[in-house]
Write a protein that holds these residues in place. Sequence first.
Motif, PDB file in Angstrom:
ATOM      1  N   ALA A   1       0.828  -1.206   0.000  1.00 31.70           N
ATOM      2  CA  ALA A   1       0.000   0.000   0.000  1.00 31.70           C
ATOM      3  C   ALA A   1       0.863   1.257   0.000  1.00 31.70           C
ATOM      4  CB  ALA A   1      -0.930   0.005   1.210  1.00 31.70           C
ATOM      5  N   ARG A   2       1.945   1.252   0.770  1.00 23.20           N
ATOM      6  CA  ARG A   2       2.850   2.398   0.799  1.00 23.20           C
ATOM      7  C   ARG A   2       3.492   2.622  -0.571  1.00 23.20           C
ATOM      8  NH1 ARG A   2       5.157   4.590   5.359  1.00 23.20           N
ATOM      9  NH2 ARG A   2       4.320   3.901   7.375  1.00 23.20           N
ATOM     10  N   VAL A   3       3.919   1.538  -1.207  1.00 25.43           N
ATOM     11  CA  VAL A   3       4.554   1.649  -2.520  1.00 25.43           C
ATOM     12  C   VAL A   3       3.550   2.154  -3.555  1.00 25.43           C
ATOM     13  CG1 VAL A   3       5.634   0.356  -4.393  1.00 25.43           C
ATOM     14  CG2 VAL A   3       6.313  -0.080  -2.020  1.00 25.43           C
ATOM     15  N   GLU A   4       2.335   1.628  -3.511  1.00 24.63           N
ATOM     16  CA  GLU A   4       1.314   2.077  -4.462  1.00 24.63           C
ATOM     17  C   GLU A   4       1.013   3.561  -4.290  1.00 24.63           C
ATOM     18  OE1 GLU A   4      -2.127  -0.417  -4.243  1.00 24.63           O
ATOM     19  OE2 GLU A   4      -1.109  -2.127  -5.177  1.00 24.63           O
ATOM     20  N   ALA A   5       1.033   4.041  -3.051  1.00 24.27           N
ATOM     21  CA  ALA A   5       0.811   5.471  -2.813  1.00 24.27           C
ATOM     22  C   ALA A   5       1.932   6.295  -3.424  1.00 24.27           C
ATOM     23  CB  ALA A   5       0.699   5.738  -1.316  1.00 24.27           C
ATOM     24  N   ARG A   6       3.173   5.815  -3.317  1.00 24.43           N
ATOM     25  CA  ARG A   6       4.304   6.524  -3.923  1.00 24.43           C
ATOM     26  C   ARG A   6       4.218   6.492  -5.442  1.00 24.43           C
ATOM     27  NH1 ARG A   6       4.173   7.706   0.539  1.00 24.43           N
ATOM     28  NH2 ARG A   6       5.786   7.613   2.155  1.00 24.43           N
ATOM     29  N   ARG A   7       3.798   5.352  -5.994  1.00 23.01           N
ATOM     30  CA  ARG A   7       3.650   5.269  -7.450  1.00 23.01           C
ATOM     31  C   ARG A   7       2.555   6.214  -7.944  1.00 23.01           C
ATOM     32  NH1 ARG A   7       3.247  -0.629  -9.856  1.00 23.01           N
ATOM     33  NH2 ARG A   7       3.437   0.634 -11.737  1.00 23.01           N
ATOM     34  N   ALA A   8       1.474   6.322  -7.185  1.00 19.73           N
ATOM     35  CA  ALA A   8       0.402   7.243  -7.563  1.00 19.73           C
ATOM     36  C   ALA A   8       0.883   8.695  -7.562  1.00 19.73           C
ATOM     37  CB  ALA A   8      -0.784   7.085  -6.615  1.00 19.73           C
ATOM     38  N   ALA A   9       1.908   8.966  -6.758  1.00 20.63           N
ATOM     39  CA  ALA A   9       2.471  10.314  -6.683  1.00 20.63           C
ATOM     40  C   ALA A   9       3.576  10.530  -7.719  1.00 20.63           C
ATOM     41  CB  ALA A   9       3.019  10.579  -5.287  1.00 20.63           C
ATOM     42  N   GLY A  10       3.817   9.515  -8.562  1.00 22.42           N
ATOM     43  CA  GLY A  10       4.768   9.679  -9.650  1.00 22.42           C
ATOM     44  C   GLY A  10       6.078   8.943  -9.490  1.00 22.42           C
ATOM     45  N   ARG A  11       6.272   8.203  -8.371  1.00 26.81           N
ATOM     46  CA  ARG A  11       7.513   7.463  -8.184  1.00 26.81           C
ATOM     47  C   ARG A  11       7.500   6.179  -9.005  1.00 26.81           C
ATOM     48  NH1 ARG A  11      10.199   8.347  -3.385  1.00 26.81           N
ATOM     49  NH2 ARG A  11      11.728   6.833  -4.175  1.00 26.81           N
ATOM     50  N   ARG A  12       8.673   5.750  -9.456  1.00 25.13           N
ATOM     51  CA  ARG A  12       8.811   4.506 -10.189  1.00 25.13           C
ATOM     52  C   ARG A  12       8.982   3.351  -9.212  1.00 25.13           C
ATOM     53  NH1 ARG A  12      12.991   1.612 -12.884  1.00 25.13           N
ATOM     54  NH2 ARG A  12      12.307   0.697 -14.859  1.00 25.13           N
TER      55      ARG A  12
END
Length: 341
Positions: free
Chosen positions: A184-195
């Motif tokens: 969930a934390r990683v998906e939140a970062r990806r939604a913010a533009g992180r790879r």
Amino acid sequence: MRALVVVNPAATTTTAKMRDVLVGALASELKLDVAETTHRGHGKELGAQAAAEGIDLVVSVGGDGTVNEVVNGMLENGPSPHLPTLAVVPGGSTNVFSRALGRSRDPVEATAEILESLRAGRTRLVSLGTASASGCSAAPVSGAAPPVAAARADADADAHATDWTPPRWFVFAAGLGFDAEVIARVEARRAAGRRSTGPLYVREATTEFLLGRVRRRPAMTLHLPGEPALEELFLCLVSNVSPWTYLGARPVNPSPEASFDAGLDVFALGRMGPVRMLHTLRQALAREPLPRGRGVHRRHDLEELSLSAGRPQGWQVDGDHLGTATGLRVRHVPAALRVIA
């Protein structure tokens, strides 16, 4: 042979140029239709459509999430000898299922391997798993502040405590607790533009372990047929293959005996501090992995298991976070799907 190629253009390593090269190679030997996914769940819709229309072969081009959606569509009405055969071209960040099938990490090479197997008629049946959850909520991935999200999850869990979701198929793993919270934390970062990268997962896992309440207040209980309940767990991974995932090229292997040819394997962790967690992680990363020690619980070749939790926990299948739940039922389904070997 009629084939449907399902392409996820948003997958980590899937590009338009790569897609065109792959489609060109496949079209040289197959009667081909190509569909790009446009929204969450679209892969499932396309998989169900392929099964209903009697397509011979479905080729998933994307990551493990794309494979999961396609498989859930193909198996919407359960296993059948009349379903399409599945082939997988890696296009995500880890591509666990593709690698478990022996595919090259390079999508062009993987496509060539698939065509060679088709010419030789090499296919195999693989076992899969299903997971159903109760006390569900999507609140923690809604963007609310953590205290607000937790309150919403608690309220939803109370409202749906006895409601079980329809079984969801998984191809390589399912989990409740710590691993799902990291996803969930990683998906939140990806939604913010992180790879999505290995270092990002390590960073978020470290933050969740040190600061999250899942590890500090273990709330899960594992129920296995014929055994006493295992209480105060903060992580439970159910694996259908080995390894469980990868950090780059390095396998993370908490359940080294897991296999398509056996039942499901479980790796669960009880209360532990950072030093013991690092020791357990080193064991899972070893060339000959054998995680063991106080608080480490492993089981092999299971047909079923269930989990319960005193408060909502994140749950995931094949690396896709599905919200929170207070219960999980997991089943092994042998010979569920035919794949290109």
